[in-house]
Scaffold this active site. Structure first.
Site, PDB file in Angstrom:
ATOM      1  N   TYR A 108       0.861  -1.192   0.000  1.00 41.08           N
ATOM      2  CA  TYR A 108       0.000   0.000   0.000  1.00 41.08           C
ATOM      3  C   TYR A 108       0.888   1.229   0.000  1.00 41.08           C
ATOM      4  O   TYR A 108       1.848   1.322   0.768  1.00 41.08           O
ATOM      5  CB  TYR A 108      -0.913   0.024   1.247  1.00 41.08           C
ATOM      6  CG  TYR A 108      -1.676   1.317   1.352  1.00 41.08           C
ATOM      7  CD1 TYR A 108      -2.909   1.464   0.723  1.00 41.08           C
ATOM      8  CD2 TYR A 108      -1.158   2.414   2.045  1.00 41.08           C
ATOM      9  CE1 TYR A 108      -3.604   2.659   0.774  1.00 41.08           C
ATOM     10  CE2 TYR A 108      -1.842   3.613   2.100  1.00 41.08           C
ATOM     11  CZ  TYR A 108      -3.063   3.734   1.470  1.00 41.08           C
ATOM     12  OH  TYR A 108      -3.730   4.926   1.515  1.00 41.08           O
ATOM     13  N   GLU A 196      -3.223   7.632  -4.380  1.00 38.99           N
ATOM     14  CA  GLU A 196      -3.055   6.346  -3.705  1.00 38.99           C
ATOM     15  C   GLU A 196      -2.829   5.238  -4.735  1.00 38.99           C
ATOM     16  O   GLU A 196      -3.519   5.180  -5.749  1.00 38.99           O
ATOM     17  CB  GLU A 196      -4.331   6.070  -2.901  1.00 38.99           C
ATOM     18  CG  GLU A 196      -4.315   4.804  -2.095  1.00 38.99           C
ATOM     19  CD  GLU A 196      -5.645   4.610  -1.365  1.00 38.99           C
ATOM     20  OE1 GLU A 196      -5.726   4.962  -0.177  1.00 38.99           O
ATOM     21  OE2 GLU A 196      -6.603   4.125  -1.988  1.00 38.99           O
TER      22      GLU A 196
END
Lengths: 390, 290
Positions: A108, A196
């Protein structure tokens, strides 16, 4: 106010287009709106592809909106399944057909404007993927973060540090740090609130690839990014929310029966809370804004009554810069042209309240004094619509 | 006493000749605030609302000794106005303007700190020390002087609470609307610290909203540093969670930011948390009168 939309979401394929412009490693892909286009895209890409629904809501994978396809025919088949699918109330109109990669590790990586630390915060975790929120909740120590001071800007050690923190293999740490630097750059250049990559993938053959991308843009900065402002997907906006946005109203649709027209976001939320604590359920959040004119009130009322669930309306106005007589004029002038009649309870105090109440009286409407009394009254009439407050 | 503004405040209005600027300057003058100057580039030498207008803040400060500035210019120009004010040595800047890009506010926030100045806002209603000075857009006549300090993220919700305080005959020392934007200057803790130190303030009402973690941090501050009673209210208890911040927002805040978490944190700090705005005023009145 945090609750009304402060930022604009864009689709995965749009976010990837922006990031590809910075040279980030993104598997080749094409957007398709029909199974035939999906087949053609898969042919051009070659090998196994992944067909991904393009919707602005999370959880599309769990909803069956992401599927692998080994051949162009299969890609067309999967696209036929996904196109038209309903995901959390949104009909899928487009898929992204992208080259599939052999995943060894899912990471992530997110960059966000962080109100708490008053900085740009970079977050990284070796446990990326769809369960990242659970990771953050259950094992917050597995999310590593660094803060970029807005006046100092990004420093290269910060990407290196994150690479060490999450155990990026040594031969890939340079690539990783370059991706981190680029995401911060993209956030700054585009006035994004969030950039992101989840997952950022290390492939079986030892490369790094951005498999999914998400960018949220700051609404207040769109005036200086005309091209980005064009990316807004009107199809995915709730029609009422779109109408409200275009009328300059801050509006969120809910599933209750009592329409609310309030000035100020905090008071609007407190009004919803009071309705609920009085035993009713609010149909919406609506802030007509400071200094609203009669026209905004008319628009608000129309948008609310378009919702068929609404069987009563509460006005809660505490006039400051908003003048009670303007609001009363808006209510009264909207009345003759409304699509249907429902009971209305009007709570009107503050600047020019006497003038406002007089206008209401002439139209046969009675103004309530207190917010709690008005909420109880509207809950009562909503429960038995024939007992009209009109 | 009161905090931040009082009868010694010499107010400068940036954007005085705009629609909002003119209207609210008239209201502030009418309330009795000492408005000493206005700034609109290119309008220097003129007069607006009975006060001299200057081209630059530096000039206005030099000629009038202004010590507080209030900003009404449109959002895209507001960061520039804040920087001009602190560069001219204004120690306290109140920014009413909304729609300022967050990136700009991040930079401005740190710049103001480096210059040793204080910013309130943006996207806030300003502040009022009843009977002394009104530096903002709230209706002056619902306030009366007295012992309760009020600090809030919301505008009209604050009027609601203040009107019930006044209705109980309980006045306010200063009412501060810190604003609801993601990045703001003065926060809850700054104001709580000032109320704690202010001899006239006997109790504080703190009005929060869902989102962010400012209320949780304020609760920790109350627990560690406040001797005066604090009453709280949190708006947004019934707002559905799926409409709130997305993914990264939840990751960054690690599950805090909900109404439940804020209320629990405040209660754990000994704060009385009200269910309704009116109840917040009644609880504060009870604390003062007991």
């Amino acid at each position: 106010m945090v609750w009304s939309p402060l930022f604009m979401k864009i689709h995965e394929f749009q976010a990837k287009d922006i990031l590809a412009g910075y040279g980030l490693p993104i598997p080749p892909g094409h957007v398709a709106t029909t199974p035939e286009e999906a087949r053609a895209a898969a042919e051009r890409i070659g090998g196994t592809v992944v067909v991904k629904a393009q919707v602005l809501v999370g959880g599309r994978g769990k909803a069956g909106g992401v599927k692998l396809a080994a051949t162009p025919d299969e890609a067309a088949e999967k696209a036929a399944d996904i196109l038209g699918m309903d995901i959390k109330g949104i009909t899928v109109q487009r898929v992204l057909v992208a080259q599939a990669v052999d995943i060894a590790t899912e990471i992530y990586l997110g960059v966000i404007l962080d109100r708490t630390s008053k900085a740009i915060t970079i977050m990284a975790s070796a446990e990326g993927g769809v369960e990242i929120e659970e990771v953050a909740r259950e094992t917050p120590e597995k999310i590593h973060r660094v803060h970029v001071h807005p006046l100092a800007g990004y420093a290269d050690y910060q990407g290196r540090q994150l690479a060490f923190d999450i155990g990026i293999p040594k031969d890939l740490s340079r690539d990783f740090a370059r991706i981190v630097r680029t995401l911060v750059q993209a956030l700054n250049d585009n006035d994004a609130e969030l950039v992101e990559i989840n997952p950022l993938v290390i492939t079986e053959d030892g490369t790094i690839q951005c498999i999914d991308a998400k960018i949220n843009l700051d609404d207040n900065a769109l005036y200086r990014h005309k091209a980005l402002a064009e990316l807004r997907d009107h199809d995915e906006e709730e029609p009422a929310e779109r109408a409200a946005r275009e009328a300059g109203l801050s509006f969120v649709k809910l599933d209750g029966t009592i329409g609310c027209v309030v000035n100020g976001a905090g008071l609007a939320m407190a009004t919803m809370d009071t309705i609920k604590l009085s035993g009713g359920s609010p149909a919406n959040f609506l802030d007509i804004g400071g200094g609203a004119r009669a026209e905004s009130v008319e628009n608000a009322l129309r948008i609310i009554l378009d919702d068929e669930n609404v069987n009563a309306v509460l006005f809660n106005i505490f006039g400051g810069i908003t003048r009670c007589d303007e609001v009363a004029r808006g209510i009264v002038s909207a009345l003759p042209s409304l699509s249907r009649q429902v009971p209305m309870v009007v709570r009107l105090v503050g600047t020019n309240q006497e003038e406002g109440r007089e206008i209401l009286r002439e139209a046969g409407l009675v103004a309530a004094d207190s917010m709690q009394a008005a909420s109880q009254e509207v809950v009562r009439v909503a429960a038995s619509p024939e007992a009209s407050a009109l | 006493m009161s905090i931040l503004v009082d009868e010694n405040t010499r107010l400068l209005v940036q954007g005085i000749t705009g629609r909002e600027g003119t209207f609210h300057t008239e209201q502030m003058v009418h309330y009795g605030t000492q408005v000493v100057a206005g700034v609109t580039p290119g309008r220097g030498g003129q007069e607006a609302c009975g006060v001299p207008v200057f081209n630059t803040v530096a000039q206005a400060v030099g000629e009038t000794g202004a010590n507080v500035s209030i900003i009404f210019v449109p959002g895209p120009f507001a960061p520039d106005a804040i920087i001009e004010a602190v560069d001219a040595g204004i120690p306290f800047v109140v920014c009413i303007s909304e729609h300022i890009p967050v990136q700009d506010m991040l930079r401005v926030h740190h710049y103001v700190n480096i210059k040793g100045a204080r910013l309130q806002g943006p996207n806030c209603p300003g502040l009022i020390s009843p009977g002394k000075a009104k530096v903002g857009i709230m209706a002056g006549d619902i306030h009366i002087p007295g012992p309760v300090g009020v600090v809030s993220r919301s505008g009209t919700l604050t009027y609601e609470v203040v009107s019930h305080l006044t209705g109980q005959g309980v006045g306010q020392s200063t009412v501060v609307g810190i604003g609801g934007d993601p990045v703001i200057g003065t926060g809850f803790i700054d104001v709580l610290r000032m109320f704690e130190a202010d001899p006239e303030t006997e109790a504080v009402v703190m009005i929060g909203e869902i989102g962010g973690t400012d209320e949780e941090e304020a609760a920790n501050f109350v627990k560690a540093h406040m001797t005066k009673p604090v009453v709280g209210f949190i708006a947004g208890r019934t707002a559905p969670p799926e409409k709130r911040m997305g993914h990264a927002g939840a990751i960054v805040s690690g599950g805090v930011g909900t109404a439940e978490s804020k209320i629990a944190a405040l209660q754990a700090a000994g704060v009385d948390v009200a269910d309704f705005p009116r109840e917040a005023a009644l609880l504060a009145a009870k604390r003062i009168l007991s």
